[in-house]
Every structure is written in structure tokens, then in C-alpha cells.
Design an enzyme around this catalytic site. Structure first.
Site, PDB file in Angstrom:
ATOM      1  N   LYS A 134     -10.677  -1.509   9.927  1.00 41.84           N
ATOM      2  CA  LYS A 134     -10.740  -2.703   9.083  1.00 41.84           C
ATOM      3  C   LYS A 134     -11.061  -3.959   9.886  1.00 41.84           C
ATOM      4  CE  LYS A 134      -7.371  -0.710   5.882  1.00 41.84           C
ATOM      5  NZ  LYS A 134      -8.317  -0.256   4.849  1.00 41.84           N
TER       6      LYS A 134
ATOM      7  N   GLN B  59      -4.643  -5.672   6.698  1.00 43.32           N
ATOM      8  CA  GLN B  59      -5.570  -6.595   6.047  1.00 43.32           C
ATOM      9  C   GLN B  59      -5.538  -7.990   6.649  1.00 43.32           C
ATOM     10  OE1 GLN B  59      -7.757  -5.691   3.787  1.00 43.32           O
ATOM     11  NE2 GLN B  59      -7.001  -3.595   3.607  1.00 43.32           N
TER      12      GLN B  59
ATOM     13  N   HIS C 238       0.859  -1.179   0.000  1.00 42.08           N
ATOM     14  CA  HIS C 238       0.000   0.000   0.000  1.00 42.08           C
ATOM     15  C   HIS C 238       0.897   1.232   0.000  1.00 42.08           C
ATOM     16  CE1 HIS C 238      -2.825   2.973   1.728  1.00 42.08           C
ATOM     17  NE2 HIS C 238      -3.814   2.157   1.388  1.00 42.08           N
TER      18      HIS C 238
ATOM     19  N   ASP D  35       2.949  -4.599   7.788  1.00 41.56           N
ATOM     20  CA  ASP D  35       1.665  -3.903   7.691  1.00 41.56           C
ATOM     21  C   ASP D  35       0.580  -4.963   7.797  1.00 41.56           C
ATOM     22  OD1 ASP D  35      -0.721  -2.812   6.828  1.00 41.56           O
ATOM     23  OD2 ASP D  35       0.085  -1.935   4.993  1.00 41.56           O
TER      24      ASP D  35
ATOM     25  N   CYS E 160      -4.659   2.443  -3.728  1.00 39.13           N
ATOM     26  CA  CYS E 160      -3.399   2.908  -3.124  1.00 39.13           C
ATOM     27  C   CYS E 160      -2.292   1.869  -3.326  1.00 39.13           C
ATOM     28  CB  CYS E 160      -3.572   3.223  -1.647  1.00 39.13           C
ATOM     29  SG  CYS E 160      -4.615   4.661  -1.333  1.00 39.13           S
TER      30      CYS E 160
END
Length: 422
Positions: free
Chosen positions: A241, A218, A138, A215, A380
Site C-alpha cells: 500500500k 492506510q 478491517h 493498524d 473487509c
């Protein structure tokens, strides 16, 4: 938990391990209509919807114990502080950190990454050093590193992906060397759904003395995250999220790294003493990195969201999303001219695709008229999409509350829209 996508027959009798109808009742927004049609919400990779148990936190906080935290001695301040710090422990358990002091609250994954960049990165990187970033990232895990590299003169190297959208681990091994100081990689790709082998990536990084930043925006909503098993040096995720509120997120860091890092922002709460004559000394972690009044109600609500997720069961959620992904993948593959981007063996519930002769924005706008919410654009992740020769895709992404019937509605609506725009 990684998942392999097997394309199965239509799961007309498939049911999750939880009561789906009861779970859906927790989400008021799912009862609304859009353009006269029942809402089908397939934009969960951008923002998941919020259960009433989390929504109620805001009314409770602002009605009963709205007060600033940590510094007050009155009852409301004590109650707010206890609830706020309770979420820190909830997060610690959720990702299996060793110590709640390793949990720093931020405005989201983006701010968490920027904190690492501007504190750890600014202190430890310079000319001759290299940072490895995957093609799957991202923009929030690309742009901050580019800004710092421009200032400090270190190099950024890109880990490529294969034709299926899986990380090229052979290329990764080749890129690693004694100049590598940090590897920045997502746990799950927001654009393709690819699940990366982050524990293996971390092991290889540590063998050359590099750190790893994961990261996890997700991953946290879909699978169990164990930062100790991964051996992550830094791990970040966002509340919005994982069925929580916007504007709040988490940075986990290994204790010795956080203690050595300088503050990124200055202000109240992050200090020990302030003097015009002697200067300022800083608070211990995590408060050293939490300047000013935080989003108190939002942090408390994040704790409630994580409790809700744990109550449903992450394994059950992940298994159900795999059922939905498999069925949706099978259905859209039957549409002429539709190409799926991201066919890695291990995927989360993300279905990204393009359609010959139809622009993704047109599809997104028209399918919304039929009550179906999907994401269109570059997500993104422009470098990744350009690698696959496209500027934008349509993306359907799934959550615990989605149903097989909603996929049928989505596919029927998609076919109708494609016929309109071709």
C-alpha cells in the site's frame, strides 16, 4: 499530519508540489490501456502501483546477489544481509522508532496483527479482560481477536462511530476501564478514509493501563507516521500500500513488550541454541519473531519504496491527494441518487459511495470497461458497512500519481455507467 476536507472549486490549475508528469513516468503500468482506454487506477487503498525503482530491485537482487541472509559467510550472503538489514534501518527512520531492533518484518499488516494476537494476546489476556476494537476496523483487526477471545474467554467491546464515520470519542472514554487490556484501532479507515486521533486514543488507553495496537496500513502511504509521538505500543503497515511489493509488511513494538513476548513461530533464524536434552533458547529481537528464510528481495524492495516516498515527500503527497479528494467529492455530489459514506472532517484520499438503483458490483464491472479501476464490495469492513445500512460500496482511492484529468474521466464514466444500470 491530519487533513480537513474542504470542497473547493474545480482545481483546473492545481498542481502538486512535485513534478507530476515526471513522477508518473516512474510507473510503467500507467502507460497501459484497459479495454482500449487509458488506465485510470483508483484502487490505491487496496494496492498502490509500484515505481520502476522498486521493480528494478528484484532484477538486481536475483541477478547479482541472490543468497540467504545472516548465516552465510560468503560475499553474496554478506551483500544480501546488508541490504536486508538496511531496510530495517530505513523503516525505523520512516516511522521514527527508537531502535531498528523494534522493527519486525512480516508478510503484511494481517500477519503483524496476528503476531501480536498470538504472542502478546495469548500471554496477557484471559477471562474478565476486555479488548476494545473500533467499528472502523478491517477484518484483519477483528477476526484474530475474535478467534483468541473464543479460546481464552476475554470480552471484545466495540467503539462506535458517528453519522459521519468519525470515531465516537465520548463513547470510547466511557468504554475504557480497569478491565481494558488493549485497544486495537486503525490509523486511517480503509473503507471510509477517516483519520483517527491515534495519539489521543493512545493517551487515554495508557491512563487505564491498556496497550494500543495501531493498524497503519492506510496511513503510511499518505502522512508522516511517528510511533514515538503517537506512543503506540504496536504499529503495523504493509508494503503493497506504500508503493512497495506484496507479501511484506512491518510490525513495530515497544522494546520491553517485544522482549517479554514469546515467539509465535518456530524454525531457523529465531533460535539461539537448540538441544534435544536442554530444549531451545531464542534469539534476541527482532530475529525471535522472524522464523525461516524471509522474503529477502521483497524486504529490500520495501526499503527502496520508502526511499522513493521520502524523495517525493509525504507532506506533498498528502496535500495532493487532498486536492484530488476535494475535487472528486465535489463532482460526485452533483450526481443524483449518489450518497457518500464517510464524511468525517479529517479524511485521507478515499471516496466511498452508493448509488440509488444501482448495485456497486455492476458499477465496478461496467466502469472497468471504460478503463477505470475502482474497488467495489465490503472492503473487509462488513460490520462498518452494515452499521450504515449497506452491504457494499464503490470506493475510489487516490495516490501521488493520480491527476485531476483522471477524476474528470472517472466522473464522466460513472455518470455513463449509472445511466446504463438504472
Amino acid at each position: 499530519m491530519s487533513h480537513t476536507v474542504d470542497i473547493a472549486p474545480a482545481p483546473s490549475a492545481a498542481e502538486p508540489a512535485f513534478d507530476l508528469n515526471a513522477l508518473r513516468e516512474d510507473f510503467p503500468v500507467l502507460r497501459r490501456e484497459v479495454h482500449g482506454k487509458p488506465l485510470v487506477y483508483f484502487d490505491n487503498a487496496a494496492t498502490s502501483q509500484t515505481p520502476r525503482q522498486v521493480i528494478e530491485v528484484f532484477n538486481d537482487y536475483y541477478s547479482r546477489y541472490n543468497a540467504n541472509i545472516h548465516r552465510g559467510l560468503h560475499t553474496l550472503a554478506d551483500e544480501a544481509t546488508a541490504a536486508f538489514e538496511g531496510t530495517r534501518e530505513t523503516v525505523r527512520a520512516f516511522i521514527n522508532a527508537e531502535d531498528s531492533r523494534q522493527i519486525i518484518f512480516t508478510r503484511g499488516t494481517t500477519e503483524a496483527i496476528n503476531l501480536v494476537v498470538n504472542s502478546w494476546g495469548r500471554t496477557n489476556l484471559g477471562p474478565g479482560d476486555e479488548v476494545l476494537i473500533s467499528m472502523l476496523e478491517h477484518h484483519s483487526n477483528i477476526v484474530p481477536w475474535q478467534l483468541l477471545a473464543r479460546e481464552l474467554g476475554f470480552a471484545i467491546k466495540v467503539i462506535p462511530v458517528d453519522a459521519d464515520g468519525a470515531l465516537d470519542m465520548m463513547a470510547y472514554r466511557t468504554l475504557l476501564n480497569e478491565r481494558t487490556q488493549l485497544v486495537a484501532v486503525n490509523h486511517v479507515s480503509n473503507a471510509l478514509g477517516t483519520i483517527n486521533p491515534v495519539a489521543e486514543i493512545a493517551t487515554l488507553a495508557h491512563e487505564v493501563g491498556a496497550k494500543i495496537l495501531v493498524d497503519g496500513a492506510q496511513a503510511a502511504p499518505h502522512q508522516t507516521v511517528d510511533v514515538q509521538a503517537i506512543d503506540a505500543d504496536f504499529y503495523a503497515f504493509s508494503g503493497h500500500k506504500v508503493y512497495g511489493p506484496t507479501g511484506v509488511g512491518v510490525l513495530y513494538g515497544k522494546r520491553e513488550l517485544l522482549e517479554a513476548m514469546p515467539p509465535w513461530q518456530g524454525g531457523g533464524e529465531m533460535i539461539s541454541t537448540v538441544s534435544f536434552e536442554a530444549g531451545t533458547t531464542f534469539a534476541a529481537i527482532p530475529h525471535k519473531f522472524e522464523a525461516g528464510t524471509p522474503a529477502i528481495a521483497d524486504v529490500i524492495a520495501l526499503g527502496r519504496a520508502l526511499d522513493w516516498v521520502q524523495g517525493v515527500g509525504l507532506e506533498a503527497i498528502g496535500d495532493w491527494e487532498q486536492t484530488l479528494l476535494s475535487y472528486a467529492t465535489q463532482q460526485v455530489r452533483e450526481i443524483d441518487g449518489l450518497r457518500i459514506l464517510g464524511t468525517a472532517p479529517h479524511k485521507a484520499g478515499v471516496l466511498s459511495f452508493v448509488v440509488d438503483g444501482a448495485h456497486s458490483q455492476d458499477i465496478g464491472l461496467l466502469i472497468d470497461q471504460l478503463g477505470v479501476a475502482i474497488r467495489t464490495g465490503h472492503h473487509c469492513a462488513q460490520p462498518l458497512l452494515h452499521h450504515f445500512g449497506v452491504d457494499a460500496t464503490c470506493r475510489a482511492s487516490f495516490a501521488a500519481y493520480n491527476t485531476v484529468e483522471e477524476i474528470d474521466t472517472f466522473v464522466a464514466s460513472l455518470k455513463r455507467v449509472i445511466d446504463m444500470v438504472r
